[in-house]
Write an enzyme that holds these catalytic residues in place. Structure first.
Site, PDB file in Angstrom:
ATOM      1  N   LYS A  11       0.716  -1.142  -0.075  1.00 27.66           N
ATOM      2  CA  LYS A  11      -0.058  -0.075   0.052  1.00 27.66           C
ATOM      3  C   LYS A  11       0.991   1.398  -0.035  1.00 27.66           C
ATOM      4  CE  LYS A  11       0.729   1.510   4.503  1.00 27.66           C
ATOM      5  NZ  LYS A  11       1.604   2.772   4.445  1.00 27.66           N
ATOM      6  N   LEU A  98       5.561   0.496   3.265  1.00 26.95           N
ATOM      7  CA  LEU A  98       4.536   0.058   2.159  1.00 26.95           C
ATOM      8  C   LEU A  98       3.684  -1.303   2.635  1.00 26.95           C
ATOM      9  CD1 LEU A  98       6.962  -0.359  -0.762  1.00 26.95           C
ATOM     10  CD2 LEU A  98       5.417   1.600  -0.349  1.00 26.95           C
ATOM     11  N   GLY A 100       4.477  -4.073   3.941  1.00 28.16           N
ATOM     12  CA  GLY A 100       4.863  -5.301   3.553  1.00 28.16           C
ATOM     13  C   GLY A 100       4.662  -6.595   4.441  1.00 28.16           C
ATOM     14  N   ASP A 135      -2.194  -1.612  10.476  1.00 29.77           N
ATOM     15  CA  ASP A 135      -2.560  -1.342   9.083  1.00 29.77           C
ATOM     16  C   ASP A 135      -3.353  -2.745   8.309  1.00 29.77           C
ATOM     17  OD1 ASP A 135      -1.481   0.964   8.530  1.00 29.77           O
ATOM     18  OD2 ASP A 135       0.511   0.480   8.017  1.00 29.77           O
TER      19      ASP A 135
HETATM   20  O1  C5P Z   1      -0.314  -1.215  15.012  1.00 29.26           O
HETATM   21  P1  C5P Z   1       1.278  -1.258  14.701  1.00 29.26           P
HETATM   22  O2  C5P Z   1       1.916  -2.361  15.361  1.00 29.26           O
HETATM   23  O3  C5P Z   1       1.508  -1.330  13.300  1.00 29.26           O
HETATM   24  O4  C5P Z   1       1.981  -0.142  15.350  1.00 29.26           O
HETATM   25  C1  C5P Z   1       3.270   0.063  15.589  1.00 29.26           C
HETATM   26  C2  C5P Z   1       3.764   1.222  16.622  1.00 29.26           C
HETATM   27  O5  C5P Z   1       3.484   2.331  15.773  1.00 29.26           O
HETATM   28  C3  C5P Z   1       2.968   1.474  17.544  1.00 29.26           C
HETATM   29  O6  C5P Z   1       3.493   0.636  18.662  1.00 29.26           O
HETATM   30  C4  C5P Z   1       2.955   2.942  18.087  1.00 29.26           C
HETATM   31  O7  C5P Z   1       4.215   3.478  18.495  1.00 29.26           O
HETATM   32  C5  C5P Z   1       2.988   3.259  16.444  1.00 29.26           C
HETATM   33  N1  C5P Z   1       1.729   3.841  15.961  1.00 29.26           N
HETATM   34  C6  C5P Z   1       0.918   5.014  16.451  1.00 29.26           C
HETATM   35  N2  C5P Z   1      -0.242   5.351  16.055  1.00 29.26           N
HETATM   36  C7  C5P Z   1      -0.923   4.465  14.879  1.00 29.26           C
HETATM   37  C8  C5P Z   1      -0.251   3.398  14.734  1.00 29.26           C
HETATM   38  C9  C5P Z   1       0.971   3.208  14.950  1.00 29.26           C
HETATM   39  O8  C5P Z   1       1.479   5.488  17.624  1.00 29.26           O
HETATM   40  N3  C5P Z   1      -2.117   5.038  14.620  1.00 29.26           N
END
Ligand code: C5P
Length: 286
Positions: A11, A98, A100, A135
Site C-alpha cells: 500500500k 509499504l 509489507g 495497517d
Molecule cells: O499497530 P502497529 O503495531 O503497526 O503499530 C506500531 C507502532 O506504531 C505502535 O506501537 C505505535 O508506537 C505506533 N503507532 C502509533 N499510532 C498509530 C499507528 C502506529 O503511534 N496510529
C-alpha cells in the site's frame, strides 16, 4: 484443500494526517490508503504446526513474523490445531512504509480462511486483523479506503482510476514506525492534508486529489533522512507528480502520466543508492 495462493499487495498512503495522541499510546489518524501492484506471493500448503519459509535472507520466519502471528491468531479464533506450511515470496521492500509485513499477515488470514474452510466473514477477519496491527485491516480490504482510529477503522472508497506509480527506497535504510510517531510534533506541520476533501474526489483520479494531498509524518522522517526529499525532487524533475513519502517512510512514491515518464523518473533516481519499482494502483477485489 491442498494449496491456496494469495497475492499480498503493498500500500501507499495518498494522504496521512495525525489528529492527536490516544490514551492507549497510539495516535489518532486519518489516512487515505491505496493498494498497488507491487506484491508478495503467499502459498499455503499442508504441514505440521505452523512453519514459514521465505526467499528473503535475514527475514525471521519464527513466531515474531506477523504472518506467523496471523496464523496463530486465526487458529485460536477458530479452535483449530494448525497444520500449515506458509511460503512468503517477498518482492515488497522491507521496513519501507509499504505495509509489507501487514499485507502478508492479511493474505495469511484470507488464505487460511479458505484453506481451513472456515467461511469467516470479512468483519471477523477485520477484527482479528486489528488486534495484530493497525495497517492489517486495510490490507484485508484493499483498493482505495479511508482509514481512521489508529488506522484500523476502514471505510471503503470508490477505486482511484488506475494510475502509474513509481517507488523509490534508499537501499538498506529501515525506519521504525514507533520512532516516527514518538517524534511527531504537530507544530512542525506547515500544510495539513485535506483527507475528507480527498475522499470526495478519489473517483475523479490522481490529478483531482493533488490539491488535498500530504503526509504529516514527513516532518519527522525527512529531516532525519533528507535523501527522501531528494528522491521526490528527482522524480518530479523527470515529469512525475504527487511525489510523497508513504506511511512513516522511507519509501517515496510519485505518479506518472506515461510509461515514458516513469522510465525517466527511474533513470533520474539512478544517482541515488535506491531500490526502485514501477507499478500501478490496484482496485478492490483484485
Ligand atoms: O499497530 P502497529 O503495531 O503497526 O503499530 C506500531 C507502532 O506504531 C505502535 O506501537 C505505535 O508506537 C505506533 N503507532 C502509533 N499510532 C498509530 C499507528 C502506529 O503511534 N496510529
Amino acid at each position: 484443500m491442498t494449496t491456496v495462493q494469495e497475492k499480498a499487495y503493498a500500500k501507499i498512503n495518498l494522504g496521512l494526517n495525525v489528529l492527536g495522541e490516544r490514551k492507549d499510546g497510539y495516535h489518532e489518524v486519518a489516512m487515505v490508503m491505496q493498494s498497488i501492484g507491487l506484491a508478495d506471493d503467499i502459498t499455503i500448503q499442508e504441514g505440521e504446526g505452523i512453519t514459514i519459509t521465505t526467499n528473503l535472507e535475514g527475514l525471521s520466519c519464527g513466531p515474531d513474523n506477523l504472518a506467523h502471528k496471523a496464523a496463530t491468531s486465526l487458529a485460536s479464533f477458530a479452535g483449530i490445531t494448525p497444520n500449515v506450511h506458509i511460503h512468503l515470496d517477498k518482492h515488497i521492500f522491507m521496513s519501507a512504509g509499504l505495509a509489507g509485513g501487514s499485507t502478508d499477515a492479511a493474505a495469511v488470514l484470507r488464505g487460511l480462511n479458505k484453506f481451513w474452510g472456515l467461511d469467516l466473514s470479512t468483519k471477523d477477519l477485520l477484527r482479528i486483523a486489528a488486534e495484530l496491527g493497525s495497517d492489517i485491516p486495510f490490507c484485508i480490504e484493499g483498493g482505495t479506503a479511508l482509514a481512521t482510529g489508529r488506522g484500523e477503522v476502514i471505510t471503503p472508497l470508490p477505486d482511484l482510476p488506475e494510475a502509474i506509480v513509481i517507488l523509490a527506497k534508499p537501499k538498506g535504510l529501515e525506519v521504525s514506525t514507533p520512532w516516527v510517531y514518538n517524534n511527531y510534533k504537530e507544530e512542525r506541520v506547515l500544510c495539513i492534508p485535506k483527507i475528507y476533501r480527498m475522499c470526495e474526489h478519489i473517483k475523479d483520479g490522481a490529478h483531482a486529489i493533488w490539491p488535498f494531498f500530504g503526509n504529516v509524518l514527513e516532518t519527522v522522517t525527512i529531516p532525519r533522512y533528507p535523501v527522501i526529499a531528494s528522491m521526490k525532487a528527482a522524480m518530479v524533475s523527470a515529469g512525475a507528480y504527487y511525489a510523497m513519502m508513504s506511511g512513516s517512510g522511507p519509501t517515496a512514491f510519485a505518479f506518472a502520466d506515461s510509461e515514458e515518464i516513469a522510465k525517466k523518473a527511474v533513470e533520474a533516481l539512478a544517482d541515488f543508492d535506491v531500490e526502485t519499482a514501477v507499478t500501478t494502483t490496484v482496485g478492490r477485489g483484485k
